[in-house]
Design a protein around this motif. Structure first.
Motif, PDB file in Angstrom:
ATOM      1  N   GLU A   8       0.426  -0.859   0.116  1.00 19.22           N
ATOM      2  CA  GLU A   8       0.107   0.050  -0.128  1.00 19.22           C
ATOM      3  C   GLU A   8       0.780   0.765  -0.044  1.00 19.22           C
ATOM      4  N   GLU A   9       2.218   1.240   1.059  1.00 21.52           N
ATOM      5  CA  GLU A   9       2.262   2.422   1.298  1.00 21.52           C
ATOM      6  C   GLU A   9       3.275   2.993  -0.466  1.00 21.52           C
ATOM      7  N   THR A  10       3.407   1.975  -1.400  1.00 23.27           N
ATOM      8  CA  THR A  10       4.705   2.366  -2.283  1.00 23.27           C
ATOM      9  C   THR A  10       3.138   2.432  -3.541  1.00 23.27           C
TER      10      THR A  10
END
Ligand SMILES: Nc1ncnc2c1ncn2[C@@H]1O[C@H](COP(=O)(O)OP(=O)(O)OP(=O)(O)O)[C@@H](O)[C@H]1O
Length: 321
Positions: A260-262
């Protein structure tokens, strides 16, 4: 000699070793054919060095049967010692002598033919690019240079079996390549090489057979192809602009994992590799989604352990499982 008899270079059944309450080797069976390169692959603390030290008579096993070059390790340790070469044993070289003088000294101690030794020393110094450093005293060497000299000392003559414990750790890429070339050269001359490594790539490039050690047990053993067939061909990583694009892409490529974060999607590749890149791009194209970036990650040690044991490797000090 082991070669003449077709005896395995290393034959091991039920090898066990504990340090206090810690079981380092929990019953290992190994067969290393003579004339081959064998890689023992494993993370920090897996027991690779312990295995090499047992095989080279430096450390005593608690249990198990081991034959090296056809000799029983317990009954004929001297015969084993004379059949093997081992890196790291030259920690006591003379630091005031130059690299070349150290090589000549060891050649003399081993009664090598003088002219042949001179040629071999010149070849090794060139292969390891130690030419300039060879004339300087050892106490001026960097860690990497000392390691190269240590390897050159091991490879001065060609014993039936050479043990290389993490031979390329800490070497720059060129020296690593040189090391691989030298391993191939000594094997072409009939020496068996038993190496330990943390690098899947190294095992893949060099070894005829690879054994994977984890938590004191062998979790896999076979050719590089056999291992790769089990671990697959790595993964494709696709990066997207935002969550909306990532959501759409994850729907379009169902067999993927999201980060999700990247805004990244990872898709496991089959061993063939290229076919699946095209398939993934077609799936995205069909859904009219374009990734910002695409990269192909070749399998690393963690991928091997993930595929073989369903968990990341039991690295020393890391809490896994
Ligand atoms: N002499 C010793 N006394 C106590 N424990 C030891 C001894 N030698 C090794 N160990 C322990 O045995 C385990 C295996 O160590 P070993 O050096 O064989 O691993 P390795 O796979 O070679 O790892 P590395 O890549 O870090 O060298 C480690 O937990 C280590 O701390």
């Amino acid at each position: 000699m082991a070669e003449a008899d077709g005896v395995p270079a290393v034959w091991m059944r039920g090898l066990r070793k504990s340090y206090g309450a810690k079981e380092v080797l929990a019953g290992i069976d190994l067969d290393v054919p003579t004339g081959s390169v064998f890689a023992l692959l494993g993370p920090n603390g897996a027991g690779k060095t312990t295995t090499v030290h047992i095989l080279s008579t430096l450390v005593q096993a608690d249990d198990g049967q081991v034959r090296v070059a056809g000799h029983d390790l317990r009954k004929e340790p001297n015969a084993v010692r004379s059949a093997i070469g081992l890196t790291g044993q030259f920690a006591a070289v003379d630091k005031l002598l130059t690299g070349e003088e150290n090589l000549r000294l060891i050649a003399k101690l081993r009664h090598l033919d003088r002219a042949a030794a001179r040629r071999r020393i010149a070849d090794l110094l060139e292969l390891f690019e130690l030419g300039d450093a060879a004339k300087k005293p050892l106490h001026t060497y960097s860690g990497g240079m000392r390691r190269k000299l240590d390897l050159a000392l091991t490879l001065l003559d060609q014993p039936p079996i050479i043990f290389l414990d993490e031979p390329t750790t800490g070497l720059d890429p060129r020296s690593r390549q040189a090391m691989w070339d030298i391993v191939r050269e000594v094997v072409a001359h009939g020496t068996t090489v038993f190496l330990t490594t943390q690098y899947l790539e190294e095992a893949d490039r060099l070894a005829d057979r690879i054994a994977v050690l984890d938590g004191g047990k062998l979790v896999a053993e076979g050719t590089s192809e056999e291992l790769k067939a089990r671990i697959g061909g790595g993964r494709i990583e696709l990066r997207f602009a935002d969550t909306i694009a990532l959501d759409a892409a994850a729907l379009a490529v169902p067999e993927s994992m999201r980060e999700e974060e990247t805004f990244t999607l990872a898709v496991p590749m089959d061993a063939a590799g290229t076919g699946s890149i095209r398939a993934v791009l077609d799936q995205l194209d069909h859904a009219r989604i374009e990734p910002l970036a695409l990269s192909v990650q070749t399998p690393n040690l963690d991928d091997v352990f993930l595929a073989l044991t369903g968990a990341t490797s039991k690295k020393e000090g890391s809490a896994t499982r």
